[in-house]
Design a protein around this motif. Structure first.
Motif, short mmCIF file in Angstrom:
data_model
loop_
_atom_site.label_atom_id
_atom_site.label_comp_id
_atom_site.label_asym_id
_atom_site.label_seq_id
_atom_site.Cartn_x
_atom_site.Cartn_y
_atom_site.Cartn_z
N LEU A 55 0.82 -1.21 0.00
CA LEU A 55 0.00 0.00 0.00
C LEU A 55 0.85 1.26 0.00
O LEU A 55 0.50 2.26 -0.63
CB LEU A 55 -0.92 0.02 1.22
N GLU A 56 1.97 1.22 0.70
CA GLU A 56 2.80 2.41 0.86
C GLU A 56 3.41 2.88 -0.45
O GLU A 56 3.86 4.02 -0.56
CB GLU A 56 3.90 2.15 1.89
N ASP A 57 3.42 2.02 -1.47
CA ASP A 57 4.00 2.37 -2.76
C ASP A 57 2.96 2.84 -3.77
O ASP A 57 3.31 3.21 -4.89
CB ASP A 57 4.77 1.18 -3.34
N ASP A 58 1.70 2.79 -3.41
CA ASP A 58 0.62 3.20 -4.33
C ASP A 58 0.35 4.69 -4.14
O ASP A 58 -0.11 5.11 -3.07
CB ASP A 58 -0.65 2.40 -4.04
N PRO A 59 0.62 5.53 -5.15
CA PRO A 59 0.46 6.98 -4.98
C PRO A 59 -0.98 7.42 -4.75
O PRO A 59 -1.20 8.56 -4.32
CB PRO A 59 1.02 7.55 -6.30
N ASP A 60 -1.95 6.55 -5.05
CA ASP A 60 -3.36 6.91 -4.85
C ASP A 60 -3.83 6.63 -3.43
O ASP A 60 -4.97 6.94 -3.07
CB ASP A 60 -4.25 6.15 -5.84
N ILE A 61 -2.98 6.01 -2.63
CA ILE A 61 -3.34 5.69 -1.25
C ILE A 61 -2.58 6.64 -0.32
O ILE A 61 -1.36 6.58 -0.22
CB ILE A 61 -3.02 4.22 -0.91
N THR A 62 -3.31 7.50 0.35
CA THR A 62 -2.69 8.48 1.25
C THR A 62 -2.39 7.87 2.61
O THR A 62 -1.38 8.17 3.23
CB THR A 62 -3.62 9.69 1.42
N GLY A 63 -3.29 7.03 3.08
CA GLY A 63 -3.14 6.43 4.40
C GLY A 63 -4.09 5.27 4.56
O GLY A 63 -4.81 4.89 3.62
N LEU A 64 -4.12 4.70 5.73
CA LEU A 64 -4.96 3.55 6.01
C LEU A 64 -5.54 3.65 7.40
O LEU A 64 -4.80 3.84 8.38
CB LEU A 64 -4.16 2.24 5.89
N HIS A 65 -6.85 3.51 7.49
CA HIS A 65 -7.50 3.38 8.80
C HIS A 65 -7.46 1.91 9.20
O HIS A 65 -8.12 1.07 8.60
CB HIS A 65 -8.95 3.87 8.74
N VAL A 66 -6.67 1.59 10.23
CA VAL A 66 -6.52 0.20 10.66
C VAL A 66 -7.66 -0.12 11.63
O VAL A 66 -7.51 -0.04 12.85
CB VAL A 66 -5.14 -0.03 11.32
N HIS A 67 -8.79 -0.48 11.06
CA HIS A 67 -10.01 -0.66 11.84
C HIS A 67 -9.88 -1.86 12.79
O HIS A 67 -10.22 -1.77 13.97
CB HIS A 67 -11.20 -0.87 10.91
N CYS A 68 -9.43 -2.99 12.29
CA CYS A 68 -9.29 -4.20 13.10
C CYS A 68 -7.89 -4.24 13.68
O CYS A 68 -6.94 -4.63 13.01
CB CYS A 68 -9.53 -5.45 12.24
N LYS A 69 -7.75 -3.86 14.94
CA LYS A 69 -6.43 -3.72 15.55
C LYS A 69 -6.06 -4.99 16.33
O LYS A 69 -5.98 -4.99 17.55
CB LYS A 69 -6.41 -2.49 16.45
N THR A 70 -5.84 -6.09 15.60
CA THR A 70 -5.42 -7.32 16.27
C THR A 70 -3.96 -7.18 16.69
O THR A 70 -3.12 -6.75 15.92
CB THR A 70 -5.56 -8.51 15.32
N ARG A 71 -3.70 -7.47 17.94
CA ARG A 71 -2.33 -7.50 18.48
C ARG A 71 -1.57 -6.19 18.22
O ARG A 71 -0.45 -6.20 17.69
CB ARG A 71 -1.58 -8.68 17.89
#
Length: 273
Positions: A227-243
């Protein structure tokens, strides 16, 4: 644009510390509002008292009466939802949840709303901004002024039918018994349509390319989408915070981002085995 978020009190989990570090590393000023002592905060984050935005005595009033098993979590979630809208009214910056990881910087026009679709039906509440003069904010002022904090934007079933049934049955209830997101995603989705603001909504990809249970991929070393290499993705909401406090494998997205932001992370960060 300043970024603002809320942590009620206690130690921020390591995933949250990583997310805050990513905001700082991309050049943002960051305000972390809190009600009690907080730990595991990256250097550079500015701590501010949440009570200067919204009184802490609101939290006990936000407990459901019927669904008491979710009283503690819902009261803090509802406070957070109301808090971010009061931030908008006060012009305190753009809201990000503490579990939003940024891959790159971004700019917004402070005179225009900024938010994104979480899925095909709902506006996400984790990345949110409204200008101070936005009419949608006035809807929340009506809630603050209501003795029971009743939202007026609910649909007919939850606004009329359910309360009528509970009254007939003689069962006590509060507005919070009508849903856990009545001040958050549900409210944002309804009010944005009411005020004809959907034109400002980004698609899901910039912040919600993985959503809900999909975000367990954040911890999966076998997932190959960088994801970090895709210029169309600014960030990520990590909804499921397992561990969130367990040290991840280096090949997972969690592990790669820890390496990227290692210099910013708290020096005393500890991990569970």
């Amino acid at each position: 644009m300043k970024l603002a978020t809320l942590w009620i009190s206690g130690r921020i989990h390591n995933l949250g510390a990583l997310c805050l570090s990513s905001w700082l590393d991309h050049g943002f000023d960051v305000d972390l509002y809190h009600l009690g002592p907080v730990e595991n905060v990256p250097a550079g984050v500015r701590l501010r008292p949440a009570a200067e935005v919204l009184p802490a005595d609101l939290i006990p009033r936000l407990k459901p009466l019927r669904y008491t098993e979710r009283a503690n979590i819902q009261s803090t979630l509802s406070y957070s939802d109301l808090f971010r809208m009061k931030l908008m009214e006060l012009g305190r910056g753009l809201w990000l949840d503490c579990d939003v990881l940024l891959f790159r910087p971004f700019d917004i026009d402070p005179g225009k709303p900024f938010f994104a679709w979480e899925d095909r039906h709902r506006i996400g509440a984790s990345v949110f901004y409204l200008p101070e003069d936005c009419e949608m904010i006035r809807d929340y002022n009506r809630v603050y002024d209501h003795p029971d904090l009743m939202p007026h934007w609910l649909g007919f079933r939850r606004r009329v039918l359910k309360p009528a049934l509970w009254r007939l049955q003689g069962k006590p209830f509060s507005p919070r018994d009508l849903g856990i997101t009545i001040y958050g995603n549900d409210a944002f989705s309804r009010l944005i349509k009411k005020h004809k603001l959907t034109q400002y909504a980004l698609g899901t990809k910039p912040f919600y390319c993985w959503n809900g249970k999909q975000t367990t991929r954040f911890f999966d070393p076998t997932d190959k989408w960088r994801l970090e290499d895709d210029p169309d993705i600014t960030g990520l909401h990590v909804h499921c915070k397992t561990r969130p406090n367990h040290r991840p494998t280096p090949d997972s997205l969690f592990g790669r981002m820890l390496k990227r932001h290692a210099d910013r992370l708290p020096a005393d960060m500890t991990w569970q085995s």
